[in-house]
Scaffold this active site. Structure first.
Site, PDB file in Angstrom:
ATOM      1  N   LYS A   8       0.847  -1.196   0.000  1.00 46.67           N
ATOM      2  CA  LYS A   8       0.000   0.000   0.000  1.00 46.67           C
ATOM      3  C   LYS A   8       0.882   1.246   0.000  1.00 46.67           C
ATOM      4  O   LYS A   8       1.857   1.328   0.751  1.00 46.67           O
ATOM      5  CB  LYS A   8      -0.897  -0.001   1.242  1.00 46.67           C
ATOM      6  CG  LYS A   8      -1.652   1.290   1.502  1.00 46.67           C
ATOM      7  CD  LYS A   8      -1.794   1.546   2.997  1.00 46.67           C
ATOM      8  CE  LYS A   8      -0.479   1.585   3.697  1.00 46.67           C
ATOM      9  NZ  LYS A   8      -0.108   2.822   4.340  1.00 46.67           N
ATOM     10  N   ASP A 135      -5.400   0.159   8.229  1.00 47.44           N
ATOM     11  CA  ASP A 135      -5.149  -0.035   6.804  1.00 47.44           C
ATOM     12  C   ASP A 135      -5.802  -1.292   6.237  1.00 47.44           C
ATOM     13  O   ASP A 135      -5.879  -1.449   5.015  1.00 47.44           O
ATOM     14  CB  ASP A 135      -3.641  -0.125   6.531  1.00 47.44           C
ATOM     15  CG  ASP A 135      -2.941   1.208   6.647  1.00 47.44           C
ATOM     16  OD1 ASP A 135      -3.611   2.247   6.485  1.00 47.44           O
ATOM     17  OD2 ASP A 135      -1.718   1.216   6.898  1.00 47.44           O
TER      18      ASP A 135
END
Length: 286
Positions: A8, A135
């Protein structure tokens, strides 16, 4: 069942507030790079995990990996036995600001959803994902998105143009709570973004007016981040360089994946580095 757990990347990260319970509110444009861990799930009569790969390191001795916590959480939510043999191939550095552990947990949720034949959709998996980490919900889909709240509010991202990305980490782990604790000052407003960008250069110009609010405190804790950023900005063709997440991994945007792959090879071999395209779009890299 094998699921990729792509890195990410926070193209910007604004800290917009803080809740009464201490959790910070964020605004971030998230994309996923073409480098990834992998999670494999196989039938078994108990729950177990093996960890391998070039970045396995300390995870081999970790008693309660986030992948195992994700498996137990999904089993509890679905009312099924927590039984699977899980294998984690670790290619992303640990505690590095690119969501490695979160991506692994999300990949485990997807793999076990298939292995256990639950048939759950992304929204159901995100509900299980949020308590595992801010996340993890974004990593469930592993596609570009706008992330808000404490990570639970996901919305459509602008159309991301074809581009290359270099990731670099000085091989220093940085704990997210420590970075937030070191942060000083007020809060930022959410970014205003267009619906699409014509090319990587246009995207980089707009993103240059934004920031990562955690970059300054992270550099205070890990000065090597400043060295990584300087090296990225000096690479031929670099359009933008910034820290991702809470660090210490930094990224640079390039016009094309092949440019990024070539640029990554110019960085110090003692660093963890990768260059290529975004997940699902020209992802091959070094």
């Amino acid at each position: 069942m094998i699921e990729a757990a792509p890195a990410k990347v926070n193209l910007h990260l604004h800290v917009t507030g803080r809740r009464a319970d201490g959790y910070h509110l964020l605004d971030s444009l998230v994309v996923f790079a073409g480098v990834a861990d992998a999670v494999e799930a196989m039938p078994a009569n108990r729950l177990a995990l093996t960890v391998a790969g070039p970045e396995a390191g300390v995870l081999r001795a970790e008693p309660d990996n986030l992948v195992l916590r994700a498996a137990r959480a999904l089993a509890a939510a679905a009312g099924v036995p927590a039984q699977a043999m899980l294998g984690l191939t670790k290619r992303l550095p640990v505690a590095s600001g690119i969501g490695g552990g979160s991506a692994d947990a999300a990949a485990a949720l997807r793999a076990l959803n298939a292995l256990w034949r639950l048939g759950w959709d992304e929204a159901q998996l995100r509900e299980v994902a949020l308590p595992l980490g801010a996340d993890v919900p974004a990593c469930v889909a592993s596609r570009s998105c706008r992330m808000g709240g404490i990570g639970e509010t996901l919305s459509a991202a602008p159309r991301i143009p074809t581009c290359g990305v270099v990731l670099a980490n000085p091989r220093m782990a940085l704990a997210t709570p420590s970075v937030f604790k070191a942060r000083r000052g007020g809060f930022s407003t959410p970014a205003r973004l267009p619906g699409a960008w014509a090319d990587a250069a246009a995207m980089a110009r707009d993103l240059a007016g934004l920031r990562n609010d955690l970059e300054e405190p992270a550099i205070g804790l890990c000065p090597a981040i400043a060295e990584v950023l300087a090296a990225l900005r000096a690479l031929p063709g670099c359009l933008l360089a910034r820290m991702s997440g809470s660090g210490a991994t930094c990224f640079a945007v390039f016009a094309r994946p092949d440019e990024a792959a070539d640029a990554a090879g110019r960085l110090p071999e003692s660093w963890w580095r990768w260059g290529g395209g975004l997940h699902g779009a020209g992802a091959a890299g070094v």
